[in-house]
Enzyme design. Structure first.
Site, PDB file in Angstrom:
ATOM      1  N   SER A  19       0.925  -1.431   0.566  1.00  0.00           N
ATOM      2  CA  SER A  19       0.036   0.158  -0.120  1.00  0.00           C
ATOM      3  C   SER A  19       1.090   1.154   0.061  1.00  0.00           C
ATOM      4  CB  SER A  19      -0.542   0.043   1.247  1.00  0.00           C
ATOM      5  OG  SER A  19      -1.800  -1.354   0.902  1.00  0.00           O
ATOM      6  N   TYR A 155      -9.583   3.525 -16.840  1.00  0.00           N
ATOM      7  CA  TYR A 155      -9.318   4.305 -15.759  1.00  0.00           C
ATOM      8  C   TYR A 155     -10.551   5.363 -15.629  1.00  0.00           C
ATOM      9  CZ  TYR A 155      -7.811   6.657 -11.278  1.00  0.00           C
ATOM     10  OH  TYR A 155      -6.638   6.929  -9.956  1.00  0.00           O
ATOM     11  N   LYS A 162     -11.058  11.853  -9.068  1.00  0.00           N
ATOM     12  CA  LYS A 162     -10.202  12.017  -8.394  1.00  0.00           C
ATOM     13  C   LYS A 162     -10.264  13.864  -8.899  1.00  0.00           C
ATOM     14  CE  LYS A 162      -7.263   8.984  -7.081  1.00  0.00           C
ATOM     15  NZ  LYS A 162      -7.454   9.007  -5.605  1.00  0.00           N
TER      16      LYS A 162
HETATM   17  P1  NAD Z   1      -4.657  -0.144  -1.709  1.00  0.00           P
HETATM   18  O1  NAD Z   1      -5.461  -1.417  -2.405  1.00  0.00           O
HETATM   19  O2  NAD Z   1      -3.187  -0.536  -1.274  1.00  0.00           O
HETATM   20  O3  NAD Z   1      -4.767   0.814  -0.941  1.00  0.00           O
HETATM   21  C1  NAD Z   1      -6.597   1.139  -0.978  1.00  0.00           C
HETATM   22  C2  NAD Z   1      -7.236   1.369   0.152  1.00  0.00           C
HETATM   23  O4  NAD Z   1      -8.265   2.335   0.117  1.00  0.00           O
HETATM   24  C3  NAD Z   1      -7.205   0.014   0.864  1.00  0.00           C
HETATM   25  O5  NAD Z   1      -6.490  -0.276   2.167  1.00  0.00           O
HETATM   26  C4  NAD Z   1      -8.974  -0.314   1.455  1.00  0.00           C
HETATM   27  O6  NAD Z   1      -9.310  -0.595   1.843  1.00  0.00           O
HETATM   28  C5  NAD Z   1      -9.754   1.467   1.688  1.00  0.00           C
HETATM   29  N1  NAD Z   1     -10.886   0.789   1.509  1.00  0.00           N
HETATM   30  C6  NAD Z   1     -11.171   1.308   0.194  1.00  0.00           C
HETATM   31  N2  NAD Z   1     -12.508   1.444   0.374  1.00  0.00           N
HETATM   32  C7  NAD Z   1     -12.726   1.175   1.565  1.00  0.00           C
HETATM   33  C8  NAD Z   1     -13.970   2.136   2.409  1.00  0.00           C
HETATM   34  N3  NAD Z   1     -14.859   1.751   1.918  1.00  0.00           N
HETATM   35  N4  NAD Z   1     -13.691   2.859   3.935  1.00  0.00           N
HETATM   36  C9  NAD Z   1     -12.487   2.599   4.243  1.00  0.00           C
HETATM   37  N5  NAD Z   1     -11.246   2.147   2.884  1.00  0.00           N
HETATM   38  C10 NAD Z   1     -11.465   1.651   2.346  1.00  0.00           C
HETATM   39  O7  NAD Z   1      -4.000   0.642  -2.465  1.00  0.00           O
HETATM   40  P2  NAD Z   1      -2.959   2.229  -3.130  1.00  0.00           P
HETATM   41  O8  NAD Z   1      -2.492   1.984  -4.775  1.00  0.00           O
HETATM   42  O9  NAD Z   1      -2.254   2.039  -2.102  1.00  0.00           O
HETATM   43  O10 NAD Z   1      -4.297   3.179  -3.108  1.00  0.00           O
HETATM   44  C11 NAD Z   1      -3.670   4.222  -2.211  1.00  0.00           C
HETATM   45  C12 NAD Z   1      -4.456   5.256  -3.042  1.00  0.00           C
HETATM   46  O11 NAD Z   1      -3.352   5.576  -3.846  1.00  0.00           O
HETATM   47  C13 NAD Z   1      -5.900   5.783  -3.634  1.00  0.00           C
HETATM   48  O12 NAD Z   1      -6.791   6.738  -3.139  1.00  0.00           O
HETATM   49  C14 NAD Z   1      -5.381   5.287  -5.134  1.00  0.00           C
HETATM   50  O13 NAD Z   1      -6.313   5.966  -6.255  1.00  0.00           O
HETATM   51  C15 NAD Z   1      -4.312   5.710  -4.820  1.00  0.00           C
HETATM   52  N6  NAD Z   1      -3.093   5.876  -6.555  1.00  0.00           N
HETATM   53  C16 NAD Z   1      -2.755   4.887  -6.289  1.00  0.00           C
HETATM   54  C17 NAD Z   1      -1.706   4.093  -7.675  1.00  0.00           C
HETATM   55  C18 NAD Z   1      -1.338   3.283  -7.796  1.00  0.00           C
HETATM   56  O14 NAD Z   1      -0.762   2.966  -9.004  1.00  0.00           O
HETATM   57  N7  NAD Z   1      -1.216   1.818  -7.036  1.00  0.00           N
HETATM   58  C19 NAD Z   1      -1.600   5.202  -8.251  1.00  0.00           C
HETATM   59  C20 NAD Z   1      -1.766   6.778  -7.526  1.00  0.00           C
HETATM   60  C21 NAD Z   1      -2.774   7.026  -6.680  1.00  0.00           C
HETATM   61  O1  0WE Z   2      -6.333   4.885  -8.263  1.00  0.00           O
HETATM   62  C1  0WE Z   2      -5.971   3.745  -8.843  1.00  0.00           C
HETATM   63  C2  0WE Z   2      -6.609   2.364  -8.607  1.00  0.00           C
HETATM   64  C3  0WE Z   2      -7.738   2.770  -7.727  1.00  0.00           C
HETATM   65  C4  0WE Z   2      -8.748   1.805  -7.945  1.00  0.00           C
HETATM   66  C5  0WE Z   2      -8.858  -0.043  -8.108  1.00  0.00           C
HETATM   67  C6  0WE Z   2      -9.581  -0.963  -8.181  1.00  0.00           C
HETATM   68  C7  0WE Z   2      -9.500  -2.160  -8.470  1.00  0.00           C
HETATM   69  C8  0WE Z   2      -9.946  -2.965  -7.950  1.00  0.00           C
HETATM   70  C9  0WE Z   2     -10.153   2.093  -8.062  1.00  0.00           C
HETATM   71  N1  0WE Z   2     -11.077   1.108  -7.119  1.00  0.00           N
HETATM   72  C10 0WE Z   2     -10.822  -0.199  -7.735  1.00  0.00           C
HETATM   73  N2  0WE Z   2     -11.429  -1.632  -7.878  1.00  0.00           N
HETATM   74  C11 0WE Z   2     -11.158  -2.661  -7.676  1.00  0.00           C
HETATM   75  O2  0WE Z   2     -12.560  -3.787  -8.000  1.00  0.00           O
HETATM   76  N3  0WE Z   2      -4.743   3.368  -9.625  1.00  0.00           N
HETATM   77  C12 0WE Z   2      -3.878   5.030  -9.991  1.00  0.00           C
HETATM   78  C13 0WE Z   2      -4.042   2.670 -10.044  1.00  0.00           C
HETATM   79  C14 0WE Z   2      -5.002   2.189 -11.692  1.00  0.00           C
HETATM   80  O3  0WE Z   2      -6.125   1.801 -11.657  1.00  0.00           O
HETATM   81  C15 0WE Z   2      -5.765   1.681 -12.812  1.00  0.00           C
HETATM   82  C16 0WE Z   2      -4.810   2.612 -13.475  1.00  0.00           C
HETATM   83  C17 0WE Z   2      -3.797   3.263 -12.708  1.00  0.00           C
HETATM   84  C18 0WE Z   2      -2.508   3.839 -12.779  1.00  0.00           C
HETATM   85  C19 0WE Z   2      -7.464   1.566 -13.692  1.00  0.00           C
HETATM   86  C20 0WE Z   2      -7.436   1.316 -14.939  1.00  0.00           C
HETATM   87  C21 0WE Z   2      -5.870   2.326 -15.467  1.00  0.00           C
HETATM   88  C22 0WE Z   2      -5.403   2.740 -14.897  1.00  0.00           C
END
Ligand code: NAD
Ligand code: 0WE
Length: 260
Positions: A19, A155, A162
């Site tokens: 995470s 996305y 976002k």
């Molecule tokens: P992650 O799955 O580790 O974290 C997402 C978290 O959201 C999880 O801990 C999940 O339990 C929590 N969550 C979802 N629904 C919830 C609810 N109803 N109540 C409380 N918590 C809830 O994935 P991550 O990639 O670390 O995502 C964290 C943040 O970073 C998100 O906002 C995501 O959009 C953002 N982000 C991710 C990326 C990427 O590529 N992974 C890039 C840019 C931004």
């Molecule tokens: O914000 C995100 C991912 C957020 C996310 C991911 C999931 C996967 C599982 C939100 N909801 C869900 N629901 C699920 O059931 N990112 C920035 C990572 C991400 O997600 C993508 C990306 C990138 C980058 C989805 C499509 C295209 C690019």
């Protein structure tokens, strides 16, 4: 130098050791902050509790951000435990899997509202509930992605949510600035986390990104953690309402860089 010594941070969104919230938690801990954690439900708790405890946390409380009662309860417990807090980390997002494939135009009302509730409104709900715990000011931070401002295939509704989150950051910053509370977002490049698993073609996103980014690499949760620690600390005392890119420079490019 421990730049966050004496500060308390409440962290939402730690699921496992991949995470982004884990990278942030480790960085804040390294800088001396006391950490409290909240988790979405029992399945997540099993994974995150040992991680939270490894950073010395004893405040580990449930909160489904779609519930006002949960938000009120976690903040009431934080008040009992810490009195006041200095830092709020929002690292939460969710959309239906079916809405992260195909075309945006097919997004249902329910899918649209769910993505916005969990991914954008929750920042506002948490900020409002945390505000009374920050009588001497503080820092709030959320995570966003490039798909908020440019169309990233698949996305879809998350990009629109976002965009709402980024505007929420600006309006919150304007409201809370007079109280010394700063509100910012980090726009992170793609990282393979739980939220990225199940996204078909994520591997090719990572490769396209690294090929085009000025630094020619992907980013890590530690990269995000380092910037988060900065934004929550005194070094960022005059930064609020901003979206800071932690993306190896990807967002500045106007055209994909061809492979050499
Ligand atoms: P992650 O799955 O580790 O974290 C997402 C978290 O959201 C999880 O801990 C999940 O339990 C929590 N969550 C979802 N629904 C919830 C609810 N109803 N109540 C409380 N918590 C809830 O994935 P991550 O990639 O670390 O995502 C964290 C943040 O970073 C998100 O906002 C995501 O959009 C953002 N982000 C991710 C990326 C990427 O590529 N992974 C890039 C840019 C931004
Ligand atoms: O914000 C995100 C991912 C957020 C996310 C991911 C999931 C996967 C599982 C939100 N909801 C869900 N629901 C699920 O059931 N990112 C920035 C990572 C991400 O997600 C993508 C990306 C990138 C980058 C989805 C499509 C295209 C690019």
């Amino acid at each position: 130098m421990a730049t966050l010594q004496g500060k308390t941070a409440l962290i939402f969104g730690l699921a496992n050791d991949r995470s982004i919230a884990w990278g942030i938690s480790q960085a804040l801990h390294r800088e001396g902050a006391t950490l409290g954690f909240s988790y979405a439900g029992p399945v997540i708790e099993k994974r995150m509790r040992p991680l939270a405890e490894s950073l010395g946390a004893t405040f580990i409380e449930p909160c489904d951000v779609s519930s006002d009662a949960d938000i009120d309860q976690v903040m009431a417990r934080a008040k009992d435990t810490f009195g006041t807090i200095d830092i709020l980390i929002h690292s939460v997002a969710f959309a239906r899997q079916e809405d992260l494939k195909g075309r945006f135009i097919d997004t249902s009302r329910e899918g649209f509202l769910l993505a916005h509730e969990i991914s954008a409104y929750s920042m506002l709900g948490l900020a409002r509930a945390a505000r009374p715990l920050m009588p001497d000011g503080g820092a709030m931070l959320t995570l966003t992605y490039y798909g908020a401002e440019k169309v990233v295939p698949k996305y879809n509704v998350m990009g629109v949510a976002k965009a709402s989150l980024e505007a929420t950051v600006r309006y919150l910053a304007a409201d809370l600035g007079p109280e010394g509370i700063r509100v910012n977002a980090i726009s992170a490049g793609p990282i393979r986390t739980l939220a990225a698993s199940g996204i078909s073609g994520f591997r090719s996103y990572l490769k396209t990104f690294a090929d085009s980014a000025p630094l020619r690499r992907n980013i890590t949760i530690d990269d995000v953690g380092a910037t988060a620690a900065f934004l929550c600390g005194d070094g960022a005392r005059s930064i609020t309402g901003e979206v800071l890119y932690v993306d190896a420079g990807y967002n500045i490019m106007g055209m994909e860089t061809p492979e050499e």
